[in-house]
Design a protein around this motif. Structure first.
Motif, PDB file in Angstrom:
ATOM      1  N   GLN A 189       0.837  -1.212   0.000  1.00  0.00           N
ATOM      2  CA  GLN A 189       0.000   0.000   0.000  1.00  0.00           C
ATOM      3  C   GLN A 189       0.873   1.262   0.000  1.00  0.00           C
ATOM      4  N   ASP A 190       1.962   1.211   0.783  1.00  0.00           N
ATOM      5  CA  ASP A 190       2.902   2.352   0.801  1.00  0.00           C
ATOM      6  C   ASP A 190       3.439   2.614  -0.603  1.00  0.00           C
ATOM      7  N   GLU A 191       3.786   1.534  -1.320  1.00  0.00           N
ATOM      8  CA  GLU A 191       4.364   1.725  -2.667  1.00  0.00           C
ATOM      9  C   GLU A 191       3.343   2.412  -3.577  1.00  0.00           C
ATOM     10  N   GLY A 192       2.081   2.000  -3.456  1.00  0.00           N
ATOM     11  CA  GLY A 192       1.032   2.659  -4.240  1.00  0.00           C
ATOM     12  C   GLY A 192       0.975   4.146  -3.911  1.00  0.00           C
ATOM     13  N   GLY A 193       1.084   4.454  -2.616  1.00  0.00           N
ATOM     14  CA  GLY A 193       1.082   5.868  -2.193  1.00  0.00           C
ATOM     15  C   GLY A 193       2.265   6.623  -2.786  1.00  0.00           C
ATOM     16  N   HIS A 194       3.435   5.979  -2.802  1.00  0.00           N
ATOM     17  CA  HIS A 194       4.619   6.659  -3.375  1.00  0.00           C
ATOM     18  C   HIS A 194       4.375   6.985  -4.845  1.00  0.00           C
ATOM     19  N   GLY A 195       3.770   6.017  -5.548  1.00  0.00           N
ATOM     20  CA  GLY A 195       3.466   6.258  -6.958  1.00  0.00           C
ATOM     21  C   GLY A 195       2.577   7.498  -7.102  1.00  0.00           C
ATOM     22  N   LEU A 196       1.589   7.604  -6.224  1.00  0.00           N
ATOM     23  CA  LEU A 196       0.659   8.742  -6.344  1.00  0.00           C
ATOM     24  C   LEU A 196       1.336  10.074  -6.021  1.00  0.00           C
ATOM     25  N   TYR A 197       2.193  10.104  -4.974  1.00  0.00           N
ATOM     26  CA  TYR A 197       2.906  11.380  -4.708  1.00  0.00           C
ATOM     27  C   TYR A 197       3.718  11.772  -5.927  1.00  0.00           C
ATOM     28  N   LEU A 198       4.368  10.735  -6.510  1.00  0.00           N
ATOM     29  CA  LEU A 198       5.294  11.032  -7.604  1.00  0.00           C
ATOM     30  C   LEU A 198       4.547  11.476  -8.854  1.00  0.00           C
ATOM     31  N   TYR A 199       3.388  10.865  -9.141  1.00  0.00           N
ATOM     32  CA  TYR A 199       2.597  11.371 -10.271  1.00  0.00           C
ATOM     33  C   TYR A 199       2.191  12.825  -9.990  1.00  0.00           C
ATOM     34  N   SER A 200       1.848  13.120  -8.746  1.00  0.00           N
ATOM     35  CA  SER A 200       1.471  14.503  -8.415  1.00  0.00           C
ATOM     36  C   SER A 200       2.653  15.444  -8.634  1.00  0.00           C
ATOM     37  N   ALA A 201       3.840  14.995  -8.215  1.00  0.00           N
ATOM     38  CA  ALA A 201       5.038  15.844  -8.410  1.00  0.00           C
ATOM     39  C   ALA A 201       5.265  16.077  -9.900  1.00  0.00           C
ATOM     40  N   ALA A 202       5.057  15.034 -10.723  1.00  0.00           N
ATOM     41  CA  ALA A 202       5.248  15.189 -12.175  1.00  0.00           C
ATOM     42  C   ALA A 202       4.211  16.163 -12.742  1.00  0.00           C
ATOM     43  N   GLU A 203       2.990  16.104 -12.205  1.00  0.00           N
ATOM     44  CA  GLU A 203       1.927  16.985 -12.723  1.00  0.00           C
ATOM     45  C   GLU A 203       2.242  18.467 -12.511  1.00  0.00           C
TER      46      GLU A 203
END
Ligand code: BYC
Length: 329
Positions: A89-103
């Motif tokens: 679940q943490d890894e999924g969260g990391h993916g989401l922060y990182l997509y947000s950072a890319a956005e």
């Protein structure tokens, strides 16, 4: 895309003369350690490099859930299952922060995800290897998260504010992941049966070299490192980080009583580091081309998951449209 970025204020149009002056001023800010924020002017190549790296990183986190997900239903105890679920679940969260950072750099998450599903975007080579036994879960925590931490701690100080800030939390969680991996292996190697210890040795034999490849090609072959380091997107070279990983891991392997699968591995007192054998870069290149053991399975799993989630996205869009219509009425 450039026009869209100009419109959204992410960057500004400059004449050629201004641009070179702006480039110099930008580099001075970087050299002075000033963070770059989304609305600051930035060279287009800096923006593109960040989008490339951050999106690859985000995809790695999301695809990285798959090899571990393979063991959720077969974890050997309730405690280990709960730990594994939390980690995934943490890894999924990391993916989401990182997509947000890319956005924040003017790209859309949908486009990034489409590129992943179309097989156009890269993600870390390591996740194209299979998890064949329970010890592999320990190896991912210890070696893969361990390598990720070594690579990512410096990223907390990188020049782009949103990426650096996302990394702070990611690194804290990765440290927990690494320790749970080592704890799992300690249980198997120190308190387990000879068969369990053998499983750990088999797992390290398979994961060691791919873990070293995570740091990317050698410095001589790394096409992006020089510019990324000048921009302080990367603070250390691929080879320096890889060496750090080897130096840190050898004593930990010794404590577990495991043998690293490298006959050339030995302490070099002159260098103050471990020397290690040659990495098989042809294997790395094959994995990058899509020919690793699990590349096809990983992409298929992501495509299927995306298709199955279509109704959730549709429902969210319908809800948002309704809310907007109500607000406008
Ligand atoms: N796999 O010039 P280079 C995690 C590509 S951990 C695939 O050195 P750069 C996690 C590279 O993209 C993993 N591709 O590039 C842990 C470039 O291709 P393009 C994710 C790789 O960017 C546990 C080309 O090779 N971590 O998330 O300066 C559980 C030439 O390389 C790899 C990050 O992404 C590879 N291993 O350096 C769950 C950290 N290595 O783009 C999840 C952030 C290289 O030019 N990223 N390539 O077509 C980085 O620090 C850097 O991007 C890299 C590569 C060190 C990976």
């Amino acid at each position: 895309m450039y026009a869209q970025l100009v419109e959204t204020g992410v960057t500004q149009v400059k004449s050629a003369e201004q641009l070179s002056g702006a480039d110099q001023a930008f580099q001075r800010r970087i050299d002075d350690g000033i963070k770059i924020e989304p609305k600051d002017w930035m060279p287009e190549a800096y923006r593109k490099t960040l989008v490339r790296q951050i999106s690859q990183h985000a995809h790695s986190e999301i695809v990285g859930m798959l090899p571990e997900g393979n063991w959720v239903t077969r974890a050997p105890s309730l405690k280990r299952k709960a730990i594994l679920l939390a980690k995934i679940q943490d890894e999924g969260g990391h993916g989401l922060y990182l997509y947000s950072a890319a956005e924040t750099l003017g790209v859309s998450r949908d486009d990034l995800v489409d590129d992943l599903l179309a097989g156009k975007a890269k993600y870390s080579s390591i996740f194209n290897y299979p998890t064949l036994n329970w010890a592999d879960i320990g190896m991912i925590g210890w070696l893969v998260d361990g390598s990720a931490i070594i690579n990512q701690i410096p990223l907390c100080r990188c020049s782009y504010g949103p990426y650096a800030r996302a990394m702070v939390r990611v690194c804290k969680e990765e440290s927990f992941h690494q320790r749970q991996g080592y704890d799992l292996l300690l249980a198997m190697c120190k308190d387990g049966t000879p068969e369990q210890k053998e499983m750990c040795q088999d797992a390290i034999n398979r994961w060691w070299w791919p873990a070293l490849m995570m740091f990317g090609p050698s410095d001589a072959e790394s096409v992006n490192s020089a510019q990324s380091m000048a921009w302080k997107i990367k603070l250390f070279s691929n080879d320096d980080l890889r060496q750090k990983m080897v130096d840190q891991t050898v004593p930990q392997a010794e404590y577990l009583g495991l043998t690293l699968p490298d006959p050339d591995l030995k302490w070099n007192p002159q260098r103050g580091h471990y020397d290690f054998g040659k990495i098989d870069w042809s294997e790395f290149q094959e994995v990058l081309k899509g020919n690793g053991p699990c590349n096809r399975d990983r992409l298929k799993a992501r495509r299927d998951a995306h298709a199955k989630g279509a109704w959730v996205r549709d429902a969210l869009s319908a809800y948002a449209a309704k809310k907007e219509a109500r607000a406008a009425a």
